[in-house]
Motif scaffolding. Structure first.
Motif, PDB file in Angstrom:
ATOM      1  N   ASN A 191       1.334  -1.140   0.251  1.00 44.56           N
ATOM      2  CA  ASN A 191       0.052  -0.113   0.042  1.00 44.56           C
ATOM      3  C   ASN A 191       0.633   1.445  -0.173  1.00 44.56           C
ATOM      4  O   ASN A 191       0.069   2.215   0.402  1.00 44.56           O
ATOM      5  N   SER A 192       2.120   1.156  -0.300  1.00 46.07           N
ATOM      6  CA  SER A 192       3.111   2.751  -0.377  1.00 46.07           C
ATOM      7  C   SER A 192       3.613   2.674  -1.556  1.00 46.07           C
ATOM      8  O   SER A 192       5.177   2.461  -1.621  1.00 46.07           O
ATOM      9  N   LEU A 193       2.774   2.303  -2.364  1.00 44.83           N
ATOM     10  CA  LEU A 193       4.108   2.041  -4.212  1.00 44.83           C
ATOM     11  C   LEU A 193       3.398   3.704  -4.695  1.00 44.83           C
ATOM     12  O   LEU A 193       2.439   3.813  -5.162  1.00 44.83           O
ATOM     13  N   GLU A 194       5.211   3.772  -4.839  1.00 42.66           N
ATOM     14  CA  GLU A 194       4.908   5.745  -5.582  1.00 42.66           C
ATOM     15  C   GLU A 194       5.463   5.907  -7.169  1.00 42.66           C
ATOM     16  O   GLU A 194       6.410   4.717  -7.210  1.00 42.66           O
ATOM     17  N   SER A 212       0.207   4.380  -4.791  1.00 44.39           N
ATOM     18  CA  SER A 212      -0.198   5.858  -3.582  1.00 44.39           C
ATOM     19  C   SER A 212       0.638   6.442  -3.764  1.00 44.39           C
ATOM     20  O   SER A 212      -0.654   7.954  -3.562  1.00 44.39           O
ATOM     21  N   SER A 213       0.911   6.680  -5.767  1.00 45.99           N
ATOM     22  CA  SER A 213       1.078   8.535  -5.719  1.00 45.99           C
ATOM     23  C   SER A 213       0.991   8.108  -7.739  1.00 45.99           C
ATOM     24  O   SER A 213       2.206   7.373  -7.108  1.00 45.99           O
ATOM     25  N   SER A 225      -7.069   2.740 -22.902  1.00 41.46           N
ATOM     26  CA  SER A 225      -8.394   3.107 -21.947  1.00 41.46           C
ATOM     27  C   SER A 225      -6.770   4.053 -20.945  1.00 41.46           C
ATOM     28  O   SER A 225      -5.672   3.526 -20.406  1.00 41.46           O
ATOM     29  N   LEU A 226      -7.691   4.175 -20.228  1.00 36.92           N
ATOM     30  CA  LEU A 226      -6.276   5.084 -18.803  1.00 36.92           C
ATOM     31  C   LEU A 226      -7.603   4.701 -17.526  1.00 36.92           C
ATOM     32  O   LEU A 226      -8.640   5.451 -17.501  1.00 36.92           O
ATOM     33  N   GLY A 227      -6.924   3.810 -15.737  1.00 32.02           N
ATOM     34  CA  GLY A 227      -7.560   3.242 -15.153  1.00 32.02           C
ATOM     35  C   GLY A 227      -7.457   3.694 -14.170  1.00 32.02           C
ATOM     36  O   GLY A 227      -5.767   2.969 -13.865  1.00 32.02           O
ATOM     37  N   PHE A 228      -8.140   4.363 -13.246  1.00 32.54           N
ATOM     38  CA  PHE A 228      -7.594   4.170 -11.755  1.00 32.54           C
ATOM     39  C   PHE A 228      -8.283   3.543 -10.611  1.00 32.54           C
ATOM     40  O   PHE A 228      -9.248   4.519 -10.548  1.00 32.54           O
ATOM     41  N   TYR A 229      -8.330   2.456 -10.523  1.00 33.38           N
ATOM     42  CA  TYR A 229      -9.075   1.738  -9.333  1.00 33.38           C
ATOM     43  C   TYR A 229      -8.102   0.992  -7.841  1.00 33.38           C
ATOM     44  O   TYR A 229      -6.995   1.057  -8.001  1.00 33.38           O
ATOM     45  N   GLY A 230      -8.643   1.949  -6.996  1.00 36.74           N
ATOM     46  CA  GLY A 230      -8.248   1.152  -5.498  1.00 36.74           C
ATOM     47  C   GLY A 230      -7.474   1.623  -4.756  1.00 36.74           C
ATOM     48  O   GLY A 230      -6.567   1.083  -4.346  1.00 36.74           O
ATOM     49  N   ASN A 231      -7.157   3.054  -5.319  1.00 34.68           N
ATOM     50  CA  ASN A 231      -5.654   3.494  -5.059  1.00 34.68           C
ATOM     51  C   ASN A 231      -5.548   4.541  -3.826  1.00 34.68           C
ATOM     52  O   ASN A 231      -7.201   4.351  -3.385  1.00 34.68           O
ATOM     53  N   TYR A 232      -4.481   5.123  -3.508  1.00 34.28           N
ATOM     54  CA  TYR A 232      -4.275   5.366  -2.134  1.00 34.28           C
ATOM     55  C   TYR A 232      -4.534   6.890  -2.207  1.00 34.28           C
ATOM     56  O   TYR A 232      -4.227   7.395  -1.323  1.00 34.28           O
ATOM     57  N   MET A 233      -3.887   7.606  -3.577  1.00 34.19           N
ATOM     58  CA  MET A 233      -3.679   8.881  -3.355  1.00 34.19           C
ATOM     59  C   MET A 233      -4.815   9.905  -3.005  1.00 34.19           C
ATOM     60  O   MET A 233      -5.466   9.216  -3.795  1.00 34.19           O
TER      61      MET A 233
END
Ligand SMILES: *[C@@H]1O[C@H](CO)[C@@H](O)[C@H](O)[C@H]1NC(C)=O
Ligand SMILES: *[C@@H]1O[C@H](CO)[C@@H](O)[C@H](O)[C@H]1NC(C)=O
Ligand SMILES: *[C@@H]1O[C@H](CO)[C@@H](O)[C@H](O)[C@H]1NC(C)=O
Ligand SMILES: *[C@@H]1O[C@H](CO)[C@@H](O)[C@H](O)[C@H]1NC(C)=O
Ligand SMILES: *[C@@H]1O[C@H](CO)[C@@H](O)[C@H](O)[C@H]1NC(C)=O
Ligand SMILES: *[C@@H]1O[C@H](CO)[C@@H](O)[C@H](O)[C@H]1NC(C)=O
Ligand SMILES: *[C@@H]1O[C@H](CO)[C@@H](O)[C@H](O)[C@H]1NC(C)=O
Ligand SMILES: *[C@@H]1O[C@H](CO)[C@@H](O)[C@H](O)[C@H]1NC(C)=O
Ligand SMILES: *[C@@H]1O[C@H](CO)[C@@H](O)[C@H](O)[C@H]1NC(C)=O
Length: 403
Positions: A191-194, A212-213, A225-233
């Motif tokens: 959970n902390s991948l930049e 995370s970022s 396609s460009l998709g952002f799923y379940g991220n933490y940023m």
């Protein structure tokens, strides 16, 4: 006479050595079971063929001498192998496959710069790479289920496919690549991948999960396609992004789904989205603005708890329009754009609800929830939703356009 007798056996020895060297350096697949087998390649500058380090290999294996392997370099299930390396190898023409090496803790390739395919899976003891020359050329890179906390040593100029998943300790991934010609998939790396692509200009398809970022300052085009799923940023900014997908084919979606902390999406230049523009389940997202968004080939589908979205530049939404917010929103301007021959061509829904639903939430039935205000086509609505949130290999919540 005497001299000839000496010379003939000497020549025979020389030619025998030469023949042996040629065959060692050139065989379809050579198997290495031990360091002694590896040392047999010391005089080969090129190994024409493939190398397999067998599951029987253990301890330290170093293949020193060869500068090139034209075929594959494979090592699987060698449970006793602790270190694998080469001080001379610069390129691997085929696949560099490492799989299920439970004790491998050192991977040291002093000169390696070019590999066709990197395929590394199940390397639970490998915490870093020793690639001081840096691998800068690879067509396909898959790094999955390793103990790596950094991928320093891999910094690609070009790559077609990038798959980085289930590396629970991975903290940073940065690569200089300018183009990703097929796909990038990053997911489930703790959970902390930049993630940073400081020079990326275009990518064919891009899916980021559990990151995370993300830093994509130069990204101008995503062809697919460009998709952002379940991220933490809290922020996703793509300051130079102008297009996602193709409006000609109606393919290529933009999706932001289930990013629990996401509070700000900033895509000030984004003008076209070929497929759908989907925003759902981002609980902290209270405002949505796409100041330059003009053409959407699929549907606009936003749900959540946000104020009236700002979409001042819309000229053509070929699909449906579904905006549902648990906050009070003003639909007047969108209502005026809806209808045959107007900006919004598909089914129109815009409302403040107690329980906002997305088109994508009703996947298999593909029908919308009881809509308060729909267009005249409303009765037989099918959004043709092809929701892809569940699978890692599938991209984007694709909402095809309405009839
Ligand atoms: C992984 O390698 C070990 C030997 O180290 C072997 O016993 C095991 O079956 C392999 N696992 C898989 C999934 O192939
Ligand atoms: C990346 O793509 C652009 C545009 O197609 C091209 O001009 C550039 O040469 C490519 N760069 C690399 C490193 O392939
Ligand atoms: C993006 O991925 C989809 C699905 O895998 C594929 O059909 C499409 O061709 C890709 N787009 C590009 C530009 O490669
Ligand atoms: C953004 O795009 C412009 C115009 O194409 C370009 O000049 C600029 O260098 C890009 N910015 C970044 C950070 O790449
Ligand atoms: C993606 O778009 C860029 C910029 O328009 C273009 O140069 C590149 O050829 C496209 N790539 C693919 C795979 O379509
Ligand atoms: C990772 O993202 C997926 C969505 O793609 C989500 O279902 C999953 O819960 C996330 N995992 C974690 C550990 O947050
Ligand atoms: C959103 O992010 C952009 C770029 O990072 C920034 O300029 C803008 O002020 C932010 N907006 C809000 C409401 O925080
Ligand atoms: C929506 O957000 C507001 C604060 O912006 C909050 O007071 C309200 O409870 C939220 N509503 C829901 C349904 O989450
Ligand atoms: C949003 O979350 C709800 C509840 O967990 C779920 O049913 C729905 O499928 C999600 N929507 C999307 C687009 O993932």
């Amino acid at each position: 006479m005497f001299a000839q007798k000496l010379i003939i056996p000497a020549l025979a020895v020389v030619s025998c050595v030469a023949a042996q060297t040629a065959s060692v350096c050139s065989q379809a697949t050579a198997t290495i079971n031990s360091q002694a087998d590896a040392t047999a390649f010391a005089s080969c500058s090129t190994i024409s063929g493939s190398i397999v380090v067998s599951s029987a290999a253990s301890g330290v294996i170093s293949i020193d001498g060869p500068q090139q392997i034209t075929g594959d370099f494979t090592c699987e299930n060698a449970g006793g192998l602790t270190s694998l390396g080469s001080t001379t190898l610069g390129s691997i023409g085929g696949s560099f496959t490492l799989n299920n090496l439970t004790l491998l803790s050192t991977l040291s390739m002093t000169d390696l710069t070019s590999v066709k395919t990197i395929a590394w899976t199940a390397l639970p003891a490998l915490s870093s790479l020793t690639f001081p020359s840096t691998v800068s050329s690879a067509t396909s890179v898959t790094i999955s289920n390793t103990f790596l906390s950094t991928l320093d040593g891999i910094n690609l100029d070009t790559v077609a496919t990038l798959q980085i998943d289930n590396n629970n300790r991975l903290k940073t991934f940065s690569t200089q690549v300018a183009n990703i010609t097929s796909a990038v998939n990053i997911n489930s790396n703790g959970n902390s991948l930049e993630v940073s692509f400081p020079n990326l200009i275009w990518a064919a398809n891009m899916t980021l999960r559990n990151v995370s970022s993300i830093n994509i300052p130069s990204l101008a085009t995503v062809n697919g396609s460009l998709g952002f799923y379940g991220n933490y940023m809290t922020n996703i900014a793509a300051p130079n992004l102008t297009s996602v997908g193709s409006t000609a084919t109606g393919q290529g979606s933009l999706a932001f789904v289930a990013n629990a902390k996401l509070a700000n999406i900033s895509m000030p230049m984004l003008a076209t989205v070929g497929g759908a523009d989907q925003i759902a389940n981002n609980t902290d997202l209270t405002g949505i603005s796409f100041p330059a968004l003009s053409i959407v080939g699929g549907a606009i589908d936003f749900s959540g708890n946000f104020s009236t979205p700002s979409l001042p530049a819309l000229t053509n939404v070929k699909g449906g329009f579904n905006i549902q917010s648990t906050a009070t929103i003003d639909c007047t301007s969108f209502q005026a754009e809806a209808g045959s021959g107007k900006v919004i061509q598909g089914t129109y829904i815009c409302k403040t609800t107690a329980d906002a639903t997305t088109l994508g939430s009703s996947t298999t039935t593909g029908s919308s929830s009881g809509a308060s205000s729909t267009s005249s086509k409303g009765a037989a609505v099918s959004y043709g939703v092809n929701e892809a949130v569940a699978g890692i290999s599938v991209l984007g919540g694709l909402l095809s356009m309405l009839l």
